[in-house]
Scaffold this active site. Structure first.
Site, PDB file in Angstrom:
ATOM      1  CE  LYS A 194      10.343   9.248  32.267  1.00  0.00           C
ATOM      2  NZ  LYS A 194      10.857  10.618  32.387  1.00  0.00           N
ATOM      3  CE  LYS A 204       3.180  12.914  35.726  1.00  0.00           C
ATOM      4  NZ  LYS A 204       2.179  12.956  34.653  1.00  0.00           N
ATOM      5  CE  LYS A 244       3.616   1.580  39.274  1.00  0.00           C
ATOM      6  NZ  LYS A 244       4.125   1.880  38.022  1.00  0.00           N
TER       7      LYS A 244
END
Ligand code: TRP
Length: 327
Positions: free
Chosen positions: A199, A117, A196
């Protein structure tokens, strides 16, 4: 049948960080719903976790409600599974604090989800860093035996075990260690670019899509440059992988054969995938629409779930408070 004194407690959370997609559905929702009769299931909307990335209160509300609707439309039966909102059980943040006092920094620094992230440009807030501690609190608060999660969350469950072991080391055996029940048999769901479905890759097919919007998204699946006549490889194809989730065995075999034989173009395969997806989700969509018309009933259901969850949480916290000396 003899009564089981200790049913397996199954627990999982779903983060309302956006509208859910096929990867969430086939990766977590469908298997979690299938597990609901295997023990005592606790499923929750992880809205406190979503706050680490979602800044709009409107979105938090909308997507939290959406996750609850998705779970119910997918077949979650409130009679079997306790469904609740994470934030309706405030004990979880108290436990997270206590756990944080025994959590080594290094453990959190090694978390892939956090590193990913931050690498993607999210600012490294304390909440983002402490995300696995709150997740450990979710799992330990309810003495979960089994935590069904997708592969991307297995490290977080491992971290939970480590944190529980640390607390036990310091205070005696307060927690049992949860089993990382990875949903191994669940295929990785590819997105429209073949990676994969996630989002963060912008390659999702949202669960809510139907009709023209769904067709358009399916047509956007990336393919190689093989012509209609060329033989094609079914094994690396996102079209075939997605088709496998929603079509019958016979239909899948036929598509695979036609891939290998050549003579059928990708747009025809995509058309078939679109139709199979649309048909598969007809019951889901109609249940979801019916549920969405009753927001007050959904809220009541979530509150009733929170009450059941909270009864367990309060018992656990009494044990924890006593163990650490704040009783
Ligand atoms: N981190 C999980 C996810 O993004 C959601 C979650 C929060 C969770 N708490 C949990 C999953 C506890 C399992 C158990 O998908």
């Amino acid at each position: 049948m003899a009564a089981r004194t200790n049913p397996t407690r199954i627990l999982s959370g779903i983060q309302p960080s956006g509208p859910l997609h096929l990867g969430n559905y086939f990766g977590v929702i469908r298997p979690a719903v299938a597990l609901q009769t295997e023990g005592e299931a606790f499923y929750f909307v992880a809205d406190l976790h979503a706050l680490t990335t979602v800044r709009s209160p409107l979105d938090v509300r909308r997507w939290s409600q959406g996750v609850a609707l998705d779970l119910l439309a997918a077949g979650l039966e409130p009679a079997h599974a306790v469904l609740f909102r994470q934030s309706d059980v405030p004990e979880v943040t108290e436990l997270a604090w206590i756990l944080s006092t025994v959590t080594p920094l290094g453990l959190l620094e090694r978390a892939h989800a956090y590193k990913d992230k931050v690498a993607r440009g999210l600012s490294a807030s304390h909440g983002l860093f402490a995300y696995p501690v709150l997740m450990a609190a979710d799992i330990l608060l309810y003495d979960a035996d089994l935590v069904p999660v997708g592969r991307d969350q297995t490290q977080h469950v491992e971290i939970t075990r480590d944190i529980a072991a640390k607390l036990n080391e310091a205070y005696g055996s307060v927690f049992k260690l949860p089993k990382t029940s990875v949903l191994d048999d669940v295929a990785v769901v590819p997105g429209t670019d073949g990676q994969k479905m996630s989002k963060s890759y912008g390659n999702t097919i949202e669960l809510g899509l139907a009709g023209g919007a769904l067709r358009k998204r399916v047509m956007e699946i990336v393919t190689d440059s093989a012509s209609v006549a060329d033989p094609k490889n079914p094994s690396g194809s996102a079209i075939v992988a997605l088709y496998r989730l929603v079509a019958s065995g016979g239909e899948v075999r036929q598509m695979e054969e036609e891939f290998r034989a050549g003579g059928v173009g990708y747009s025809e395969f995509k058309r078939r995938l679109f139709e199979a997806l649309e048909a598969y989700f007809v019951p889901f969509h109609s249940r979801r629409e019916a549920l969405a018309r009753e927001p007050a009933a959904i809220n009541r259901l979530l509150k009733a779930g929170a009450e059941r969850a909270r009864a367990v949480a309060i018992r656990t916290m009494a044990r924890v408070r006593q163990a650490v000396g704040i009783d």
